[in-house]
Design a protein around this motif. Structure first.
Motif, PDB file in Angstrom:
ATOM      1  N   ASP A  37       0.827  -1.204   0.000  1.00  0.00           N
ATOM      2  CA  ASP A  37       0.000   0.000   0.000  1.00  0.00           C
ATOM      3  C   ASP A  37       0.863   1.257   0.000  1.00  0.00           C
ATOM      4  O   ASP A  37       0.547   2.248  -0.670  1.00  0.00           O
ATOM      5  CB  ASP A  37      -0.915  -0.011   1.228  1.00  0.00           C
ATOM      6  N   SER A  38       1.965   1.228   0.739  1.00  0.00           N
ATOM      7  CA  SER A  38       2.871   2.375   0.790  1.00  0.00           C
ATOM      8  C   SER A  38       3.508   2.637  -0.573  1.00  0.00           C
ATOM      9  O   SER A  38       3.577   3.783  -1.035  1.00  0.00           O
ATOM     10  CB  SER A  38       3.963   2.136   1.835  1.00  0.00           C
ATOM     11  N   GLY A  41       0.830   3.910  -2.959  1.00  0.00           N
ATOM     12  CA  GLY A  41       0.443   5.264  -2.587  1.00  0.00           C
ATOM     13  C   GLY A  41       1.519   6.277  -2.932  1.00  0.00           C
ATOM     14  O   GLY A  41       1.235   7.362  -3.457  1.00  0.00           O
ATOM     15  N   TRP A 376       3.369   7.464   3.760  1.00  0.00           N
ATOM     16  CA  TRP A 376       2.682   7.072   4.988  1.00  0.00           C
ATOM     17  C   TRP A 376       1.181   7.180   4.796  1.00  0.00           C
ATOM     18  O   TRP A 376       0.679   8.183   4.303  1.00  0.00           O
ATOM     19  CB  TRP A 376       3.117   7.964   6.144  1.00  0.00           C
ATOM     20  N   ASN A 377       0.497   6.106   5.194  1.00  0.00           N
ATOM     21  CA  ASN A 377      -0.959   6.096   5.161  1.00  0.00           C
ATOM     22  C   ASN A 377      -1.433   5.519   6.495  1.00  0.00           C
ATOM     23  O   ASN A 377      -1.561   4.302   6.655  1.00  0.00           O
ATOM     24  CB  ASN A 377      -1.469   5.251   3.988  1.00  0.00           C
ATOM     25  N   THR A 379      -4.234   5.662   7.913  1.00  0.00           N
ATOM     26  CA  THR A 379      -5.544   5.007   7.843  1.00  0.00           C
ATOM     27  C   THR A 379      -5.379   3.533   7.522  1.00  0.00           C
ATOM     28  O   THR A 379      -6.040   2.665   8.109  1.00  0.00           O
ATOM     29  CB  THR A 379      -6.419   5.687   6.782  1.00  0.00           C
ATOM     30  N   THR A 380      -4.486   3.231   6.585  1.00  0.00           N
ATOM     31  CA  THR A 380      -4.212   1.844   6.224  1.00  0.00           C
ATOM     32  C   THR A 380      -3.622   1.079   7.403  1.00  0.00           C
ATOM     33  O   THR A 380      -3.990  -0.074   7.669  1.00  0.00           O
ATOM     34  CB  THR A 380      -3.240   1.795   5.034  1.00  0.00           C
TER      35      THR A 380
END
Length: 415
Positions: A37-38, A41, A376-377, A379-380
């Motif tokens: 995901d990082s 993103g 950086w996320n 929320t994930t």
């Protein structure tokens, strides 16, 4: 309730090997989800930035009729007297530059390139004095020099494009194209510079010439195909678009970079669907691991379960005890997975991985030329942490209820 929690904690410590194995399975799954995901993103954010910096700017003005036929780069649908429009842009705290984009056949000669040849290309004519105020090509030069204002016979190429055709500074090429009004025109140009920017799409295709030369060769009569505008980062583009559109005279349309990059944004949306699939696979990994663990725990501890029921412990309390045990496994796995994923992500955000060897020969849609960094996320991360615990408890319900359906004598005599 306190006793049930204490019992669950003791069971976790009693069956260390099973707890560790299952927790590791969950941790690895969550760690991989955070990393992927990082990367996706970070690639998306950097691609959007490189789109604005090197391809679309923030806003673009076209004459009516151009947008519908934009794939054909029509010179007839051009902006007359762009000088009267630029002051309207400056009122919105933006910087503007004029550009003319046209299709041409580029002819190569054996004297420079080793063999004769030709190819279809897209040429962008720029104003060297204003273009660097909108686009960030000023620091991308790797060979030669940038265009000079009013230069009639110079072109600048993208580095990958130059490499593909074997071009060097000083080589000559000929462009054959149709001017405004339909007449054919051929003109010779010398390669004066080669640029390399973080946008691979630009590096693969870029050909820039001076807009004064394009005006003469194409018979544009001081008209241009677009006015490109850059606005401050925090500007509400939709609001700026509406405000500018209201100020423009009839016959012109304003488009945001998102309008111009519809194909790319559709690709991003599709990639986000792929990220969701990864999360689903993580759930499957956790579900299988925890379910198998709890199923084995039930059958290995069947006599213990029967003894607990014989001593008067209610089925509901037994169910809660094993659910808390499963939640404890999920908690351990989630904490370890988040910690490992965050440690790797620190490296991804600050350094990244160099995928230049792959992006050079393959277009995967991202506007990234080499180094892919993360983002950086939180929320994930929160979602992964919560899911690891809740999923562990959820998949444990079925084997626990299945064991509780057996009567006490059967449990006590279980081998």
């Amino acid at each position: 309730m306190k006793f049930i929690l204490q019992l669950a904690v003791k069971n976790l410590s009693r069956y260390k090997r099973r707890t560790i194995i299952t927790s590791v399975a969950i941790a690895v799954g969550l760690m991989m989800y955070i990393i992927v995901d990082s990367i996706l993103g970070g690639a998306t954010l950097e691609s959007m930035r490189n789109l604005r910096w090197y391809e679309t700017a923030s806003l673009r003005i076209y004459a009516d009729g151009y947008w519908e036929d934009r794939a054909y780069l029509p010179l007839e649908a051009s902006i007359e007297n762009p000088e009267s429009i630029i002051p309207l842009v400056e009122e919105e705290q933006g910087m503007a530059t004029v550009r003319t984009t046209f299709a041409a056949e580029m002819i190569l000669y054996s004297d420079d390139f080793g063999e004769d040849g030709n190819m279809s290309v897209k040429v962008t004519a720029i104003d060297p004095e204003q273009d660097f105020e909108v686009y960030r090509f000023e620091d991308t030069l790797v060979k030669g020099r940038h265009l000079e204002p009013g230069e009639m016979d110079g072109v600048v190429l993208g580095s990958w494009f130059a490499e593909d055709i074997g071009a060097e500074v000083g080589y000559w090429v000929t462009f054959l194209t149709r001017g405004k009004g339909g007449f054919y025109e051929a003109f010779d140009m010398q390669i004066v510079g080669i640029v390399n920017c973080p946008n691979p799409n630009v590096n693969r295709t870029l050909i820039m010439m001076d807009i004064t030369a394009a005006d003469m060769y194409l018979g544009m009569e001081n008209s241009v195909t677009s006015i490109d505008i850059v606005l401050p980062e925090k500007t509400n583009l939709e609001q700026a678009k509406a405000t500018l559109q209201a100020k423009l005279p009839e016959g012109f349309s304003v488009f945001t970079w998102e309008d111009l990059a519809q194909d790319y944004l559709a690709l991003v949306e599709a990639k986000q669907g792929g990220t969701g699939m990864i999360l689903f696979l993580v759930f499957i990994i956790a579900a299988v691991g925890v379910s198998n663990t709890m199923l084995m725990a039930m059958y290995e501890r069947m006599r213990e379960l029967g003894m607990m029921r014989a001593l008067g412990m209610r089925d509901r309390d037994i169910l809660l005890s094993f659910l808390f045990e499963a939640g404890g496994i999920g908690l351990i796995g989630s904490v370890v997975g988040i910690a490992l994923g965050s440690l790797v992500n620190i490296y991804l955000v600050n350094t990244g991985f160099d995928f230049g060897f792959m992006f050079r020969d393959m277009d995967i849609g991202f506007r990234i030329s080499s180094v892919m960094r993360g983002a950086w996320n939180f929320t994930t991360i929160l979602k992964a942490f919560t899911a690891g615990i809740l999923l562990s408890m959820l998949v444990a319900v079925l084997p626990i209820k299945r064991a509780l359906k057996l009567d006490i004598p059967t449990c006590l005599h279980h081998q």
